[in-house]
Structure formats: structure tokens, C-alpha cells
Design an enzyme around this catalytic site. Sequence first.
Site, PDB file in Angstrom:
ATOM      1  N   TYR A 101      -6.583   2.812  -6.394  1.00  0.00           N
ATOM      2  CA  TYR A 101      -5.288   2.132  -6.350  1.00  0.00           C
ATOM      3  C   TYR A 101      -4.512   2.601  -5.124  1.00  0.00           C
ATOM      4  CZ  TYR A 101      -1.840  -1.015  -7.903  1.00  0.00           C
ATOM      5  OH  TYR A 101      -0.983  -2.082  -7.914  1.00  0.00           O
ATOM      6  N   ARG A 154       2.912 -10.958  -1.745  1.00  0.00           N
ATOM      7  CA  ARG A 154       3.605  -9.689  -1.436  1.00  0.00           C
ATOM      8  C   ARG A 154       2.753  -8.555  -1.973  1.00  0.00           C
ATOM      9  NH1 ARG A 154       6.553  -6.233  -4.895  1.00  0.00           N
ATOM     10  NH2 ARG A 154       4.460  -5.498  -4.650  1.00  0.00           N
ATOM     11  N   LYS A 172      -5.652  -2.789 -10.584  1.00  0.00           N
ATOM     12  CA  LYS A 172      -4.747  -2.602 -11.727  1.00  0.00           C
ATOM     13  C   LYS A 172      -5.521  -2.624 -13.031  1.00  0.00           C
ATOM     14  CE  LYS A 172      -0.240  -2.531 -10.917  1.00  0.00           C
ATOM     15  NZ  LYS A 172       1.143  -2.964 -10.860  1.00  0.00           N
ATOM     16  N   GLU A 243       1.549 -10.371 -10.792  1.00  0.00           N
ATOM     17  CA  GLU A 243       1.449  -9.197  -9.935  1.00  0.00           C
ATOM     18  C   GLU A 243       1.559  -9.557  -8.459  1.00  0.00           C
ATOM     19  OE1 GLU A 243       0.985  -6.044 -10.979  1.00  0.00           O
ATOM     20  OE2 GLU A 243       0.854  -5.284  -8.935  1.00  0.00           O
ATOM     21  N   ASP A 244       2.458  -8.876  -7.781  1.00  0.00           N
ATOM     22  CA  ASP A 244       2.587  -9.020  -6.320  1.00  0.00           C
ATOM     23  C   ASP A 244       2.792 -10.461  -5.856  1.00  0.00           C
ATOM     24  OD1 ASP A 244       2.534  -6.321  -6.207  1.00  0.00           O
ATOM     25  OD2 ASP A 244       0.748  -6.128  -4.973  1.00  0.00           O
ATOM     26  N   ASP A 266       4.932  -6.803 -13.766  1.00  0.00           N
ATOM     27  CA  ASP A 266       4.950  -5.346 -13.627  1.00  0.00           C
ATOM     28  C   ASP A 266       5.840  -4.890 -12.479  1.00  0.00           C
ATOM     29  OD1 ASP A 266       3.971  -2.760 -14.430  1.00  0.00           O
ATOM     30  OD2 ASP A 266       3.005  -2.721 -12.469  1.00  0.00           O
ATOM     31  N   ASP A 267       5.904  -5.692 -11.413  1.00  0.00           N
ATOM     32  CA  ASP A 267       6.725  -5.287 -10.266  1.00  0.00           C
ATOM     33  C   ASP A 267       8.196  -5.213 -10.653  1.00  0.00           C
ATOM     34  OD1 ASP A 267       4.512  -5.305  -8.414  1.00  0.00           O
ATOM     35  OD2 ASP A 267       4.526  -7.467  -8.698  1.00  0.00           O
ATOM     36  N   ASN A 406       5.492   1.401  -1.670  1.00  0.00           N
ATOM     37  CA  ASN A 406       4.052   1.605  -1.526  1.00  0.00           C
ATOM     38  C   ASN A 406       3.531   0.818  -0.330  1.00  0.00           C
ATOM     39  OD1 ASN A 406       3.822   3.105  -3.926  1.00  0.00           O
ATOM     40  ND2 ASN A 406       3.732   1.237  -5.145  1.00  0.00           N
TER      41      ASN A 406
HETATM   42  P1  NAI Z   1      10.747  -7.480  -2.487  1.00  0.00           P
HETATM   43  O1  NAI Z   1      10.216  -8.209  -1.324  1.00  0.00           O
HETATM   44  O2  NAI Z   1      11.067  -8.230  -3.728  1.00  0.00           O
HETATM   45  O3  NAI Z   1      12.090  -6.707  -2.066  1.00  0.00           O
HETATM   46  C1  NAI Z   1      12.264  -5.988  -0.878  1.00  0.00           C
HETATM   47  C2  NAI Z   1      13.748  -5.789  -0.673  1.00  0.00           C
HETATM   48  O4  NAI Z   1      13.932  -4.915   0.435  1.00  0.00           O
HETATM   49  C3  NAI Z   1      14.523  -7.062  -0.366  1.00  0.00           C
HETATM   50  O5  NAI Z   1      15.713  -7.085  -1.090  1.00  0.00           O
HETATM   51  C4  NAI Z   1      14.852  -6.931   1.111  1.00  0.00           C
HETATM   52  O6  NAI Z   1      16.093  -7.545   1.448  1.00  0.00           O
HETATM   53  C5  NAI Z   1      14.951  -5.428   1.254  1.00  0.00           C
HETATM   54  N1  NAI Z   1      14.766  -5.016   2.623  1.00  0.00           N
HETATM   55  C6  NAI Z   1      13.765  -5.348   3.471  1.00  0.00           C
HETATM   56  N2  NAI Z   1      13.997  -4.793   4.681  1.00  0.00           N
HETATM   57  C7  NAI Z   1      15.147  -4.113   4.581  1.00  0.00           C
HETATM   58  C8  NAI Z   1      15.917  -3.337   5.503  1.00  0.00           C
HETATM   59  N3  NAI Z   1      15.506  -3.164   6.750  1.00  0.00           N
HETATM   60  N4  NAI Z   1      17.055  -2.776   5.056  1.00  0.00           N
HETATM   61  C9  NAI Z   1      17.464  -2.939   3.792  1.00  0.00           C
HETATM   62  N5  NAI Z   1      16.777  -3.655   2.875  1.00  0.00           N
HETATM   63  C10 NAI Z   1      15.643  -4.239   3.278  1.00  0.00           C
HETATM   64  O7  NAI Z   1       9.720  -6.334  -2.797  1.00  0.00           O
HETATM   65  P2  NAI Z   1       9.614  -5.433  -4.125  1.00  0.00           P
HETATM   66  O8  NAI Z   1       8.686  -6.045  -5.072  1.00  0.00           O
HETATM   67  O9  NAI Z   1      10.966  -5.116  -4.618  1.00  0.00           O
HETATM   68  O10 NAI Z   1       8.899  -4.146  -3.526  1.00  0.00           O
HETATM   69  C11 NAI Z   1       9.534  -3.323  -2.564  1.00  0.00           C
HETATM   70  C12 NAI Z   1       8.715  -2.068  -2.371  1.00  0.00           C
HETATM   71  O11 NAI Z   1       8.678  -1.327  -3.576  1.00  0.00           O
HETATM   72  C13 NAI Z   1       7.258  -2.316  -1.978  1.00  0.00           C
HETATM   73  O12 NAI Z   1       6.870  -1.393  -0.990  1.00  0.00           O
HETATM   74  C14 NAI Z   1       6.507  -2.052  -3.232  1.00  0.00           C
HETATM   75  O13 NAI Z   1       5.207  -1.581  -2.993  1.00  0.00           O
HETATM   76  C15 NAI Z   1       7.353  -0.984  -3.856  1.00  0.00           C
HETATM   77  N6  NAI Z   1       7.146  -0.904  -5.298  1.00  0.00           N
HETATM   78  C16 NAI Z   1       6.852   0.317  -5.827  1.00  0.00           C
HETATM   79  C17 NAI Z   1       6.578   0.467  -7.143  1.00  0.00           C
HETATM   80  C18 NAI Z   1       6.238   1.810  -7.693  1.00  0.00           C
HETATM   81  O14 NAI Z   1       5.466   2.509  -7.181  1.00  0.00           O
HETATM   82  N7  NAI Z   1       6.783   2.242  -8.761  1.00  0.00           N
HETATM   83  C19 NAI Z   1       6.539  -0.694  -8.009  1.00  0.00           C
HETATM   84  C20 NAI Z   1       6.919  -1.941  -7.387  1.00  0.00           C
HETATM   85  C21 NAI Z   1       7.202  -2.015  -6.067  1.00  0.00           C
END
Ligand code: NAI
Length: 550
Positions: A101, A154, A172, A243-244, A266-267, A406
Site C-alpha cells: 500500500y 484522484r 486496499k 475510492e480515489d 473511505d477517503d 499520501n
Molecule cells: P481533494 O482533491 O479532495 O482535496 C485537496 C484539497 O487541497 C482541496 O481543497 C484543494 O483546494 C486543497 N489544496 C490544493 N492545493 C493547495 C494549496 N496549494 N494550498 C492550500 N490548499 C490546497 O483530495 P483529498 O481526497 O482530500 O486528499 C488530499 C490528500 O490527503 C491526498 O494526498 C490524500 O492522499 C490524502 N489522504 C490521506 C489519508 C490518510 O492517510 N489518512 C486519507 C485520505 C486522503
Amino acid sequence: MCRENPHTETLPRGFQLLHDPVLNKGTAFTEAERDALGLRGLLPPRLHTQDVQAMRVLENLRRKTTDLERYIYLVSLQDRNETLFYRVVVDHLDEMMPLIYTPTVGKACQAYGHIFRRPRGLFISAEDQGRVVNLLRNWPYEDIRIIVVTDGERILGLGDLGADGMGIPIGKLALYTACAGIRPTWCLPVTLDVGTENESLLNDPLYIGLQRRRMRGAAYDEFVEEFVTAVETVFPHAIVQFEDFANANAFRLLAKYRNRICTFDDDIQGTGSVALAGLYSALRLTGGQLRDRTYLFFGAGEAGIGIADLIVAAMGAEGLPEAEARRRCWFVDSKGLVVRSRSDLAPHKRPYAHEHEFIADFLSAIEVLRPAAIIGVSGVAGAFTRPMLEAMAAHNERPVVFALSNPTSQAECTAEQAYAWTEGRAIFASGSPFDPVEYRGRTYVPGQGNNAYIFPGVGLGVIASEARRVTDEMFFVAAKALAREVSTADLELGRMYPPLPRIREVSLSIATAVAEVAYARGLAQAPKPHDLSEHIRSQMYEPVYPNYVP
Ligand code: NAI
């Protein structure tokens, strides 16, 4: 204990048996099995136990020089002998999880067409519209209990990888089996290939997906609807985990389907739960209640909103009215602080758009709002700078810093930075793993706030109770159950989550709590067993070879 137990009469024989990854035991087939199943001569004469086979796997794996090579090796083992694959993964989770993963799966998806060997999972493309139900019927197993489906838009924090995102559902589901003992044959990875906007993939001759731009709008919705309807027909007992997906689709699809089928995202929901569990752990170090604090998010997408929604629900359980709870959660997105006066906000951000002057940058937002915790969910590597963490340390005795993006390469700050820039006072967690950090003579072991602590247990609880729906309350009790599994010794090391090798026990506790909710809310369809926890434990798959010929 539960194993994959086929009927001996219907078992394939000889070469076919050796090439069935679910049934294959390789050199561990017994003398009697070799005689009865036509295996004589097809295997070297010496019999090896599963332990010896695992020794060989580890030797080969550790000889590889890159993690991507290790990933390829493990996937090929999964394709050859699933039981052995899970034996090795379960017994060495700390070592294997970063390979099967995040972070390695991210690299694998980025190179998917180039490392492609055998297909795994179900690829449903836009060209299959009108016949999706037939594709599902092509799957070799009839009893499917959990589907992880992506459209690849994504993938982790890596963007649109189209059909190459298939590594994520596969990874997953491997965690569902390894971490919660869901039988491998109950799991179905699916990619909905609706095209990609990724230019380099569109121009790559080795890309495995459709060479077209993404299907959008009503056509996209119809395609997803056809898929969901086909699942209801062919696999009526399956949970569908989205997912994603890109966030505009993720929020819409969750809202559309959550009250119609057994589904979750899950996200959004899993991330909310794992982060809330980390915040409960942090409170044991800082004292106080969740409701007394302010939380500032960097990134206002699926993960951020999912976490905030669950924090609001948890504050509600502590007696705080919803509107006030929402005011404890603040967001900065790519344009700045999310406030009421902004006219550019997507619907999912509006509940958190507070009456406040606009602030353009995150550092100023920290200075003005003085949050107890900053939570990075933006996918922007290095976004938490030294001045930001110093400001957090100036306002908090124990600043909470969660860099959840991530894979590791996208984390908002490293574990080392979090400790060094706060004089070792940060309570840190990340989405992908970081090695322990030595700082001023002390060793800190950063916790991995990975959803893998939550979704396998939730899935197990839903499957065991045959719940008709997956609810937010289930993710809330999952967070509490996870937080209960964190020991004082874990906290003293800086770890907000229990050690990975305990994850099957943790998943069992979560599953039991989730199933209790299913029974209490009238959602369960299975009769309630006398001892729920023991009953669930007895259903958990163990990667042990069955005896085909007693
Ligand atoms: P998303 O695309 O829904 O949201 C990303 C957000 O970041 C958006 O609101 C965007 O406006 C903001 N953003 C992007 N560039 C920016 C900047 N320069 N300044 C401020 N804000 C900015 O993506 P999602 O699903 O929310 O995932 C975001 C990250 O969180 C990913 O890297 C994902 O891998 C990680 N993630 C981690 C998890 C975990 O390990 N527990 C679970 C789910 C997601």
C-alpha cells in the site's frame, strides 16, 4: 478460524490446480495430495512447509534493490499463491504494508502500464456501457462481499492516473484480508475506466486504459448508475467502497447512494474516523476535551471535510450544538481561508465558511485563529513551513501536527521537521509512514494515521452483521474503538495509533463496535450471535493451507 475451504470433489487437478492462486500450495502439497490430485512429477520431490516457503519469499524479497521491484514480486506471489502471500503479509505487516500500500502502491500506479504482467480485478470501461452486468458475471467468484471501485481520477495525492489507478483497489482489498481477515475470494477490485485527462498517459503506448478524455456529466452518472445497478443484481451482498474519485464526484456519489445501497467513501468517512481517533489520542497528552479546541485544516477536499464532519459529530456527542462545533473547524484551501464572503466555494466547503475577514495565507491563519491542531490534507508536499510550526509551538504547549497527505513524498512536512521545529513538542501523525526520529537524545516514533486502521474493521463488522447500510455512526464508534487500543506506552513514544502488528486485534474491536451499531439501529440482517466478538473472530480468514486430502 476460517480458511478458504473448497469442496474436494470439485477441485481442479494437476497443472490447473498449481495455477489456481487461491488453491495452490506449491511445494507444500502433501504426498497424499500429490497422489490424489495428479501432481506427481509436476512438483520437485521435497515437501516444504509454509514456514519454509515464507522464508524463501522473504529472502527473495529482501534481495531486491527497490521497493517497486518488491511490489512487483509480491503481486506475482499473490498471483501464484494467495495463501502464502497473505501468510507473509500478515506476519510481517510493518515491512509489507508500505510495499503493498502507500507509499509504494503510488509508484506502482504511476508505472502501472510499464510493470503490467497479469490482469487482476475487473476493468469496466466506458465502451462496456449497456453490458456491465455481463462483465460482472464474468468474475469467477459468485459470493462477493466487498467491492473497492475507483475511476482513477484522484489516486492518493498523485492526481489522474486513469485505469492505471487499479493498483489502489487491489492494494486496499489486500489490506481488508490482511488486516481484518476478510476472505480473498469475497473481495472484488474494480476500475471504471471513463478515460483520463493525463496527457502523458494518453501519449504512452504502454498505458492500459482507454485513449480518450474523461466522460463527464450525465453520461458519467449514467455509467456509474449502470454499475451500481449491476452490482445490486449480480452481487447483492456486496459493500461498495468508492475510492480515489475526484472530490466533486466523491461527495455527489456518496450523497446519491448512501441511503440506497450498502456503501461508503473511505477517503471521506474512513479518513474522518482515523483522524478523529488520532485527535482522541492527542487529547490524552494535552488534556481537555475535543469541544474546547480549534482545528485548522490545510486542504478542503474529501479528506478534510470528512474529518471535520466527524469532529463535529464527536463534539455533538460531547454536548456541543452543531453550529458551534462547525465554528471550531476552519479551512484554508488553494485560495486562502474559507470564509462566508467567498463566492467561489464548492458546496462541500460551505458549511465551514464562517463569518470572518478573509486571510490569504496559512501562516496568518495560524496567527489569527491560534488552532490547537493543524491538519494537512492537501496533497501539497512541504506546505507546513518552519515559521508555521514555530507559530504552532508558540501558541501550544503540545501542538498537534497531522501531515496526512499520501504518499510520503506529498506529506505537508516530515516527521523530523515536525519535531525539530517545535523543540520536540509536536504531537505528530502522518498518512504514510516515516521512520523513527532521534531528536535531542530522544527517539520519537511517528504514528501513521492511515485509514488501514479503520476500513478493514468497518468492513468486517458490516459483513459479519450483514448490515444494510454503512452509517456515520459506525465510523464514529470505529474511531473510539481505535483510540481505546492506543496504550500509554504508545503515547509516550509519540505514537497516536497502536503498532501495526496489532492491527487484526484492533480490526476485531472495531468490527464488534460497528456490528453493535448495526444491531442497535435495526440495520443488521444476520441473527445476533450470543458472543458477537467471538463470532466475528471465528469468521476471520487465516492464511493457512487447507488439507485437500485428509
Ligand atoms: P481533494 O482533491 O479532495 O482535496 C485537496 C484539497 O487541497 C482541496 O481543497 C484543494 O483546494 C486543497 N489544496 C490544493 N492545493 C493547495 C494549496 N496549494 N494550498 C492550500 N490548499 C490546497 O483530495 P483529498 O481526497 O482530500 O486528499 C488530499 C490528500 O490527503 C491526498 O494526498 C490524500 O492522499 C490524502 N489522504 C490521506 C489519508 C490518510 O492517510 N489518512 C486519507 C485520505 C486522503
